[in-house]
Write a protein that holds these residues in place. Structure first.
Motif, PDB file in Angstrom:
ATOM      1  N   LYS A  11       0.833  -1.198   0.000  1.00  0.00           N
ATOM      2  CA  LYS A  11       0.000   0.000   0.000  1.00  0.00           C
ATOM      3  C   LYS A  11       0.873   1.255   0.000  1.00  0.00           C
ATOM      4  CE  LYS A  11      -4.212  -1.750   2.193  1.00  0.00           C
ATOM      5  NZ  LYS A  11      -3.843  -3.175   2.350  1.00  0.00           N
ATOM      6  N   LYS A  12       0.531   2.185  -0.859  1.00  0.00           N
ATOM      7  CA  LYS A  12       1.262   3.449  -0.929  1.00  0.00           C
ATOM      8  C   LYS A  12       0.283   4.599  -1.066  1.00  0.00           C
ATOM      9  CE  LYS A  12       5.584   1.658  -2.871  1.00  0.00           C
ATOM     10  NZ  LYS A  12       6.598   1.781  -3.943  1.00  0.00           N
ATOM     11  N   LEU A  13       0.615   5.700  -0.410  1.00  0.00           N
ATOM     12  CA  LEU A  13      -0.174   6.913  -0.536  1.00  0.00           C
ATOM     13  C   LEU A  13       0.569   7.861  -1.473  1.00  0.00           C
ATOM     14  CD1 LEU A  13      -2.047   8.881   2.166  1.00  0.00           C
ATOM     15  CD2 LEU A  13      -0.558  10.087   0.595  1.00  0.00           C
ATOM     16  N   GLU A  14      -0.143   8.346  -2.455  1.00  0.00           N
ATOM     17  CA  GLU A  14       0.463   9.222  -3.462  1.00  0.00           C
ATOM     18  C   GLU A  14      -0.258  10.564  -3.474  1.00  0.00           C
ATOM     19  OE1 GLU A  14       1.795   7.897  -7.639  1.00  0.00           O
ATOM     20  OE2 GLU A  14      -0.079   8.967  -8.003  1.00  0.00           O
ATOM     21  N   LEU A  57       8.367  11.071   3.591  1.00  0.00           N
ATOM     22  CA  LEU A  57       7.854  11.553   2.316  1.00  0.00           C
ATOM     23  C   LEU A  57       8.929  11.392   1.253  1.00  0.00           C
ATOM     24  CD1 LEU A  57       5.963  14.799   3.351  1.00  0.00           C
ATOM     25  CD2 LEU A  57       4.951  12.831   2.217  1.00  0.00           C
ATOM     26  N   LEU A  58       8.584  10.751   0.172  1.00  0.00           N
ATOM     27  CA  LEU A  58       9.527  10.525  -0.914  1.00  0.00           C
ATOM     28  C   LEU A  58       9.027  11.209  -2.180  1.00  0.00           C
ATOM     29  CD1 LEU A  58      10.038   6.684  -0.363  1.00  0.00           C
ATOM     30  CD2 LEU A  58      11.465   8.541   0.514  1.00  0.00           C
ATOM     31  N   ILE A  59       9.849  12.058  -2.774  1.00  0.00           N
ATOM     32  CA  ILE A  59       9.488  12.679  -4.050  1.00  0.00           C
ATOM     33  C   ILE A  59       9.673  11.631  -5.149  1.00  0.00           C
ATOM     34  CG2 ILE A  59       9.947  14.543  -5.678  1.00  0.00           C
ATOM     35  CD1 ILE A  59       8.904  15.520  -2.998  1.00  0.00           C
ATOM     36  N   LYS A  60       8.587  11.203  -5.728  1.00  0.00           N
ATOM     37  CA  LYS A  60       8.641  10.148  -6.730  1.00  0.00           C
ATOM     38  C   LYS A  60       8.997  10.704  -8.107  1.00  0.00           C
ATOM     39  CE  LYS A  60       5.727   6.568  -8.852  1.00  0.00           C
ATOM     40  NZ  LYS A  60       4.364   5.985  -8.878  1.00  0.00           N
ATOM     41  N   GLU A  61       8.383  11.832  -8.460  1.00  0.00           N
ATOM     42  CA  GLU A  61       8.576  12.348  -9.815  1.00  0.00           C
ATOM     43  C   GLU A  61       8.215  13.821  -9.869  1.00  0.00           C
ATOM     44  OE1 GLU A  61       7.031  11.266 -14.363  1.00  0.00           O
ATOM     45  OE2 GLU A  61       6.248  10.211 -12.614  1.00  0.00           O
ATOM     46  N   ILE A  67       3.609  17.265  -9.892  1.00  0.00           N
ATOM     47  CA  ILE A  67       4.575  16.853  -8.875  1.00  0.00           C
ATOM     48  C   ILE A  67       3.955  15.650  -8.167  1.00  0.00           C
ATOM     49  CG2 ILE A  67       5.813  17.526  -6.779  1.00  0.00           C
ATOM     50  CD1 ILE A  67       5.388  20.462  -7.695  1.00  0.00           C
ATOM     51  N   VAL A  68       4.675  14.549  -8.107  1.00  0.00           N
ATOM     52  CA  VAL A  68       4.153  13.336  -7.489  1.00  0.00           C
ATOM     53  C   VAL A  68       4.995  12.982  -6.278  1.00  0.00           C
ATOM     54  CG1 VAL A  68       3.584  10.906  -7.832  1.00  0.00           C
ATOM     55  CG2 VAL A  68       3.341  12.514  -9.743  1.00  0.00           C
ATOM     56  N   ILE A  69       4.327  12.793  -5.133  1.00  0.00           N
ATOM     57  CA  ILE A  69       5.018  12.477  -3.874  1.00  0.00           C
ATOM     58  C   ILE A  69       4.428  11.197  -3.306  1.00  0.00           C
ATOM     59  CG2 ILE A  69       5.580  13.286  -1.545  1.00  0.00           C
ATOM     60  CD1 ILE A  69       4.272  15.838  -3.928  1.00  0.00           C
ATOM     61  N   GLU A  70       5.271  10.331  -2.776  1.00  0.00           N
ATOM     62  CA  GLU A  70       4.801   9.127  -2.098  1.00  0.00           C
ATOM     63  C   GLU A  70       5.089   9.237  -0.613  1.00  0.00           C
ATOM     64  OE1 GLU A  70       6.323   5.509  -3.652  1.00  0.00           O
ATOM     65  OE2 GLU A  70       5.010   5.507  -5.396  1.00  0.00           O
ATOM     66  N   LEU A  71       4.150   8.760   0.206  1.00  0.00           N
ATOM     67  CA  LEU A  71       4.347   8.700   1.639  1.00  0.00           C
ATOM     68  C   LEU A  71       4.473   7.236   2.041  1.00  0.00           C
ATOM     69  CD1 LEU A  71       3.641  10.710   4.413  1.00  0.00           C
ATOM     70  CD2 LEU A  71       2.065   8.806   4.570  1.00  0.00           C
ATOM     71  N   VAL A  72       5.560   6.886   2.716  1.00  0.00           N
ATOM     72  CA  VAL A  72       5.777   5.537   3.213  1.00  0.00           C
ATOM     73  C   VAL A  72       5.522   5.551   4.710  1.00  0.00           C
ATOM     74  CG1 VAL A  72       7.437   3.674   3.536  1.00  0.00           C
ATOM     75  CG2 VAL A  72       7.454   5.001   1.423  1.00  0.00           C
ATOM     76  N   SER A  73       4.673   4.649   5.206  1.00  0.00           N
ATOM     77  CA  SER A  73       4.338   4.579   6.613  1.00  0.00           C
ATOM     78  C   SER A  73       5.036   3.410   7.269  1.00  0.00           C
ATOM     79  CB  SER A  73       2.820   4.429   6.776  1.00  0.00           C
ATOM     80  OG  SER A  73       2.484   4.176   8.107  1.00  0.00           O
ATOM     81  N   GLN A  74       5.533   3.640   8.503  1.00  0.00           N
ATOM     82  CA  GLN A  74       6.197   2.590   9.246  1.00  0.00           C
ATOM     83  C   GLN A  74       5.601   2.474  10.637  1.00  0.00           C
ATOM     84  OE1 GLN A  74      10.226   4.188   8.814  1.00  0.00           O
ATOM     85  NE2 GLN A  74      10.728   2.375   7.618  1.00  0.00           N
ATOM     86  N   ALA A  75       5.657   1.277  11.216  1.00  0.00           N
ATOM     87  CA  ALA A  75       5.175   1.077  12.581  1.00  0.00           C
ATOM     88  C   ALA A  75       5.866  -0.116  13.192  1.00  0.00           C
ATOM     89  CB  ALA A  75       3.657   0.864  12.582  1.00  0.00           C
ATOM     90  N   ASN A 139      -4.332   9.692  -3.331  1.00  0.00           N
ATOM     91  CA  ASN A 139      -4.897   8.350  -3.446  1.00  0.00           C
ATOM     92  C   ASN A 139      -4.021   7.309  -2.768  1.00  0.00           C
ATOM     93  OD1 ASN A 139      -3.247   6.620  -5.460  1.00  0.00           O
ATOM     94  ND2 ASN A 139      -3.437   8.596  -6.528  1.00  0.00           N
ATOM     95  N   VAL A 140      -4.656   6.207  -2.374  1.00  0.00           N
ATOM     96  CA  VAL A 140      -3.965   5.055  -1.806  1.00  0.00           C
ATOM     97  C   VAL A 140      -4.155   3.887  -2.767  1.00  0.00           C
ATOM     98  CG1 VAL A 140      -3.881   3.389   0.094  1.00  0.00           C
ATOM     99  CG2 VAL A 140      -4.261   5.804   0.567  1.00  0.00           C
TER     100      VAL A 140
END
Length: 272
Positions: A11-14, A57-61, A67-75, A139-140
């Motif tokens: 799962k990724k949030l963009e 937060l990762l800048i994808k493109e 501008i497209v950014i991805e958020l990676v979640s950790q727990a 979106n996810v």
């Protein structure tokens, strides 16, 4: 060895910004930092102090027009899934609910909002509000398949910022300017529900002078225009119990803003 593992790797949030004008670096940075801060606050509110949460937060493109950014979640591994469907799915739903509230589509906020929260949301949508014709798509996806999607455009972003501005102004209003359950009677009024001009009233506890009156909403006007018929007096001859905010100029009361009206306390001021 770190006790953090990434959950729901599929799962990724963009966040995608479809811009028409170049986006200011400061606006973009503050938007993403505020987005990240609100995500952290959301997760912290749903877990206990033993759960170590981080996100990145990762800048994808970045390309012309978007501008497209991805958020990676950790727990931590003690909770393989924080919520059914994953934290990112629930977070996206909260974003949509907050935006719908700010747009006026729902009456109440989906969660308690502090002044700092409101300022964060203002920064999140700033790049879109400043760029006419632009939009933000959040979106996810799960394994490449979109499972939650929300879009708002520049017009909607401007509406949300106006609502935020009013809410922050209300928070910033000193409490000493608010007076609860004061008796108000009319000095003059045309009581046009579509206009705030021509209405003046007196609240002896605050000022012996007749001051201009405006209302928090039209429902208050309509309620005071149609008091209980058992009083057998027209509205302009009655006294009303209200909560008001006093607006001043150079320290002198100049206007009342009626915040609330208590119809059960309405009375005839000529009664002994």
């Amino acid at each position: 060895m770190s006790n953090l593992i990434e959950i729901d790797l599929s799962k990724k949030l963009e966040i995608k910004i479809d811009n028409r004008k170049p986006v200011g670096l400061e606006d973009l940075s503050l938007s993403l930092l505020s987005f990240n801060k609100q995500f952290h606050k959301f997760v912290d509110s749903e877990t206990d102090e033993l759960t170590d949460i981080s996100s990145e937060l990762l800048i994808k493109e970045v390309r012309k027009g978007s501008i497209v950014i991805e958020l990676v979640s950790q727990a931590s591994p003690i909770i393989p899934l924080l919520w059914e469907g994953g934290s990112l799915v629930q977070w996206t739903s909260l974003i949509q609910n907050v935006c719908n509230w700010l747009l006026g589509n729902t009456d109440s906020a989906p969660k308690d909002m502090t002044k700092q929260d409101l300022q964060d949301w203002n920064k999140i949508i700033e790049p879109i509000a400043k760029d006419n014709g632009s939009q933000m798509n959040i979106n996810v996806s799960d394994g490449g398949k979109v499972i939650n999607n929300f879009v708002f455009n520049s017009t909607e972003a401007a509406v949300m910022q106006n609502k935020i501005s009013r809410l922050v102004e209300k928070i910033d209003t000193p409490e000493e300017n608010k007076h609860l359950k004061k008796v108000m009677y009319w000095y003059q009024t045309k009581f046009d529900s579509s206009s705030d001009t021509g209405n003046k009233a007196i609240i002896d506890d605050i000022s012996k002078s007749a001051l201009k009156v405006i209302f928090e909403n039209n429902a208050l006007k309509e309620g005071m225009l149609h008091p209980d018929s058992s009083l057998k007096k027209p509205w302009q001859e009655l006294a009303f119990v209200v909560d008001v905010e006093v607006q001043t100029v150079r320290g002198r009361p100049k206007m009342y803003k009626v915040l609330n009206y208590y119809p059960e306390y309405t009375f005839d001021p000529n009664d002994e």
